[in-house]
Each structure stands twice: as C-alpha cells, then as structure tokens.
Design a protein around this motif. Structure first.
Motif, PDB file in Angstrom:
ATOM      1  N   ALA A  51      -5.292  12.158  -4.067  1.00  0.00           N
ATOM      2  CA  ALA A  51      -5.476  10.726  -3.831  1.00  0.00           C
ATOM      3  C   ALA A  51      -4.319  10.147  -3.029  1.00  0.00           C
ATOM      4  O   ALA A  51      -4.521   9.313  -2.136  1.00  0.00           O
ATOM      5  CB  ALA A  51      -5.613   9.986  -5.159  1.00  0.00           C
ATOM      6  N   SER A  52      -3.102  10.590  -3.327  1.00  0.00           N
ATOM      7  CA  SER A  52      -1.948  10.062  -2.585  1.00  0.00           C
ATOM      8  C   SER A  52      -1.975  10.525  -1.129  1.00  0.00           C
ATOM      9  O   SER A  52      -1.653   9.749  -0.233  1.00  0.00           O
ATOM     10  CB  SER A  52      -0.644  10.492  -3.259  1.00  0.00           C
ATOM     11  OG  SER A  52      -0.516  11.889  -3.237  1.00  0.00           O
ATOM     12  N   MET A  85       2.097   2.310  -3.440  1.00  0.00           N
ATOM     13  CA  MET A  85       1.138   3.014  -4.293  1.00  0.00           C
ATOM     14  C   MET A  85       1.121   4.507  -4.003  1.00  0.00           C
ATOM     15  O   MET A  85       0.891   5.318  -4.899  1.00  0.00           O
ATOM     16  CB  MET A  85      -0.266   2.426  -4.130  1.00  0.00           C
ATOM     17  CG  MET A  85      -0.462   1.112  -4.833  1.00  0.00           C
ATOM     18  SD  MET A  85      -0.110   1.193  -6.589  1.00  0.00           S
ATOM     19  CE  MET A  85      -1.362   2.313  -7.135  1.00  0.00           C
ATOM     20  N   VAL A  86       1.365   4.893  -2.755  1.00  0.00           N
ATOM     21  CA  VAL A  86       1.439   6.313  -2.414  1.00  0.00           C
ATOM     22  C   VAL A  86       2.605   6.962  -3.158  1.00  0.00           C
ATOM     23  O   VAL A  86       2.469   8.043  -3.726  1.00  0.00           O
ATOM     24  CB  VAL A  86       1.574   6.507  -0.885  1.00  0.00           C
ATOM     25  CG1 VAL A  86       1.835   7.955  -0.529  1.00  0.00           C
ATOM     26  CG2 VAL A  86       0.325   6.002  -0.186  1.00  0.00           C
ATOM     27  N   MET A 144       0.825  -1.189   0.000  1.00  0.00           N
ATOM     28  CA  MET A 144       0.000   0.000   0.000  1.00  0.00           C
ATOM     29  C   MET A 144       0.870   1.254   0.000  1.00  0.00           C
ATOM     30  O   MET A 144       0.568   2.215  -0.688  1.00  0.00           O
ATOM     31  CB  MET A 144      -0.922  -0.006   1.200  1.00  0.00           C
ATOM     32  CG  MET A 144      -1.897   1.151   1.201  1.00  0.00           C
ATOM     33  SD  MET A 144      -3.178   0.960   2.419  1.00  0.00           S
ATOM     34  CE  MET A 144      -2.636   2.111   3.626  1.00  0.00           C
ATOM     35  N   ALA A 169      -4.710  11.360   0.571  1.00  0.00           N
ATOM     36  CA  ALA A 169      -5.836  10.679   1.203  1.00  0.00           C
ATOM     37  C   ALA A 169      -5.518   9.226   1.512  1.00  0.00           C
ATOM     38  O   ALA A 169      -5.945   8.683   2.536  1.00  0.00           O
ATOM     39  CB  ALA A 169      -7.072  10.762   0.311  1.00  0.00           C
ATOM     40  N   TRP A 170      -4.755   8.585   0.632  1.00  0.00           N
ATOM     41  CA  TRP A 170      -4.395   7.184   0.836  1.00  0.00           C
ATOM     42  C   TRP A 170      -3.361   7.056   1.948  1.00  0.00           C
ATOM     43  O   TRP A 170      -3.285   6.040   2.630  1.00  0.00           O
ATOM     44  CB  TRP A 170      -3.841   6.612  -0.446  1.00  0.00           C
ATOM     45  CG  TRP A 170      -3.992   5.130  -0.584  1.00  0.00           C
ATOM     46  CD1 TRP A 170      -4.137   4.224   0.410  1.00  0.00           C
ATOM     47  CD2 TRP A 170      -3.995   4.390  -1.805  1.00  0.00           C
ATOM     48  NE1 TRP A 170      -4.231   2.971  -0.110  1.00  0.00           N
ATOM     49  CE2 TRP A 170      -4.150   3.048  -1.461  1.00  0.00           C
ATOM     50  CE3 TRP A 170      -3.878   4.744  -3.132  1.00  0.00           C
ATOM     51  CZ2 TRP A 170      -4.179   2.045  -2.424  1.00  0.00           C
ATOM     52  CZ3 TRP A 170      -3.912   3.744  -4.083  1.00  0.00           C
ATOM     53  CH2 TRP A 170      -4.074   2.416  -3.727  1.00  0.00           C
ATOM     54  N   MET A 171      -2.548   8.100   2.147  1.00  0.00           N
ATOM     55  CA  MET A 171      -1.507   8.063   3.160  1.00  0.00           C
ATOM     56  C   MET A 171      -2.081   8.206   4.568  1.00  0.00           C
ATOM     57  O   MET A 171      -1.522   7.675   5.534  1.00  0.00           O
ATOM     58  CB  MET A 171      -0.511   9.192   2.879  1.00  0.00           C
ATOM     59  CG  MET A 171       0.769   9.101   3.635  1.00  0.00           C
ATOM     60  SD  MET A 171       2.037  10.252   3.065  1.00  0.00           S
ATOM     61  CE  MET A 171       1.177  11.745   2.749  1.00  0.00           C
TER      62      MET A 171
END
Length: 51
Positions: free
Chosen positions: A44-45, A4-5, A1, A47-49
C-alpha cells in the motif's frame, strides 16, 4: 499525503519485526498474520507513493 507513506512504511516495519519475533517463538499463526499484514502495508505504501 507523503506523511501517510512514511506511516505505512513504519507500520510495515513494525509488523515485519513482529512476524520475526513470532517466528522465533514458534508461533506459526501469528507469523503468518503479521507477515501478511506487513506485506499489505508495504504494498500500500509503494502503491500510494507512485503517482
């Protein structure tokens, strides 16, 4: 995961560079498109982090 960031940050940086290159070539359409996609990839990066 976490990988992907990094990929999303890389994509955002490349798109921001593309937006700057399009801006220098006086292409308003591609500047807006690339800037918008860069902002989405960056958001998105981030928020994903955040867990």
């Amino acid at each position: 995961m976490f990988f992907m960031v990094w990929i999303l940050f890389l994509i955002a940086g490349l798109l921001a560079g593309g937006a700057w290159a399009a801006y220098q070539n006086d292409s308003k359409f591609w500047t807006i498109i690339a800037g918008f996609l860069a902002a989405i990839a960056f958001a998105a990066s981030v928020a994903w982090m955040i867990p």
